[in-house]
Design an enzyme around this catalytic site. Structure first.
Site, PDB file in Angstrom:
ATOM      1  N   SER A 188     -40.472  14.563 -12.054  1.00  0.00           N
ATOM      2  CA  SER A 188     -40.512  14.604 -10.590  1.00  0.00           C
ATOM      3  C   SER A 188     -39.082  14.616 -10.087  1.00  0.00           C
ATOM      4  O   SER A 188     -38.174  14.097 -10.746  1.00  0.00           O
ATOM      5  CB  SER A 188     -41.238  13.370 -10.044  1.00  0.00           C
ATOM      6  OG  SER A 188     -41.031  13.213  -8.650  1.00  0.00           O
ATOM      7  N   TYR A 190     -42.262   4.145 -10.051  1.00  0.00           N
ATOM      8  CA  TYR A 190     -42.418   5.582 -10.295  1.00  0.00           C
ATOM      9  C   TYR A 190     -41.055   6.244 -10.470  1.00  0.00           C
ATOM     10  O   TYR A 190     -40.844   7.027 -11.406  1.00  0.00           O
ATOM     11  CB  TYR A 190     -43.182   6.205  -9.133  1.00  0.00           C
ATOM     12  CG  TYR A 190     -43.526   7.663  -9.319  1.00  0.00           C
ATOM     13  CD1 TYR A 190     -44.665   8.040 -10.018  1.00  0.00           C
ATOM     14  CD2 TYR A 190     -42.718   8.664  -8.781  1.00  0.00           C
ATOM     15  CE1 TYR A 190     -44.998   9.381 -10.178  1.00  0.00           C
ATOM     16  CE2 TYR A 190     -43.037  10.000  -8.943  1.00  0.00           C
ATOM     17  CZ  TYR A 190     -44.174  10.353  -9.634  1.00  0.00           C
ATOM     18  OH  TYR A 190     -44.495  11.687  -9.798  1.00  0.00           O
TER      19      TYR A 190
END
Length: 253
Positions: free
Chosen positions: A145, A158
């Site tokens: 990501s 995350y």
């Protein structure tokens, strides 16, 4: 183009029951690969299998918890037994937990990091062992990501896990190149899915959109070309690379 053709290749896609993983399975099947589709929710995998096979593809549903080493070994073994040698891993399984860092519980942190980083390592390691044992080389694509490249609030676990996954990609690439195994990462920006659509269309989403140079969020199809690049022989001299697909967001401060 022939370079992007996956005919005759066997691929394992984790986190295939929904979102990006589900879409990736369709894309790879459309390029000719046979797909082992793996996730915890097997009823969704069976629906995906039906869709792929209705279009002339081959899909094998496998129950998998990436946080469990025994489950990972079983899944990779099942894929090899049923499909043959695994040529390609799309290491996609992941979760997120949106909480302020001061309110983040240890169990929340563990669930996110264990899935997104430890789980990705377990699957990549076991698949690489399979590739080395059979001696055919292979290709691992870790789905990261842009939040591994830059931080943001509310998702500390995350961000940490995806940053770790990027460096894991580089470390594995350096070590596995001698076995003819390539390891790269795809780092999407904000992609519109059923899960986040309402948020991205909210006032907060509109504020976020103003920080994307292309002034739009990605659709799932925007990832097809970059995925096939990394998954195919078109990237045969690429390893340890991070490909950001984010409308230019990671290019600005």
């Amino acid at each position: 183009m022939t370079l992007f053709d996956l005919t005759g290749k066997n691929a394992l896609v984790t986190g295939a029951s929904s979102g990006l993983g589900r879409h990736f399975a369709h894309v790879l099947s459309g390029a000719g690969a046979r797909i082992a589709i793996a996730a915890r929710r097997t009823e969704r995998l069976e629906r995906l299998q039906s869709e792929i096979e209705a279009q002339g593809g081959r899909a094998l549903p496998i129950e998998l918890d990436v946080r469990d080493a025994a489950s990972v070994r079983s899944a990779v073994g099942c894929a090899e037994t049923e499909l043959g040698p695994i040529h390609l891993l799309i290491n996609n399984a992941g979760v997120a937990d949106s909480k302020p860092v001061l309110e983040l519980a240890e169990e929340d942190w563990d669930r996110v990091v264990d899935t997104n980083l430890k789980g990705a390592w377990l699957v990549a390691q076991e698949t690489a062992r399979h590739m080395v044992r059979l001696g055919h080389g292979g290709n691992i694509v870790n789905i990261a990501s842009i939040l591994g490249l830059r931080g943001t609030g509310q998702v500390a676990g995350y961000c940490a896990a995806k940053a770790g996954l990027l460096n894991l990609t580089r470390a594995m690439a350096a070590e596995l190149a001698r076995h003819d195994i390539r390891v790269n990462a795809l780092a999407p920006g904000y992609v519109v899915t059923d899960i986040n659509r309402d948020f991205l269309e909210s006032e907060a989403g509109e504020a976020l959109l103003r920080r994307v140079p292309q002034r739009r969020f990605a659709e799932l199809g925007d990832l097809d070309g970059p995925l096939l690049l990394l998954a195919s022989d078109a990237s045969r001299y690429m390893t340890g690379t991070v490909v950001a697909v984010d409308g230019g967001q990671s290019a600005i401060v």
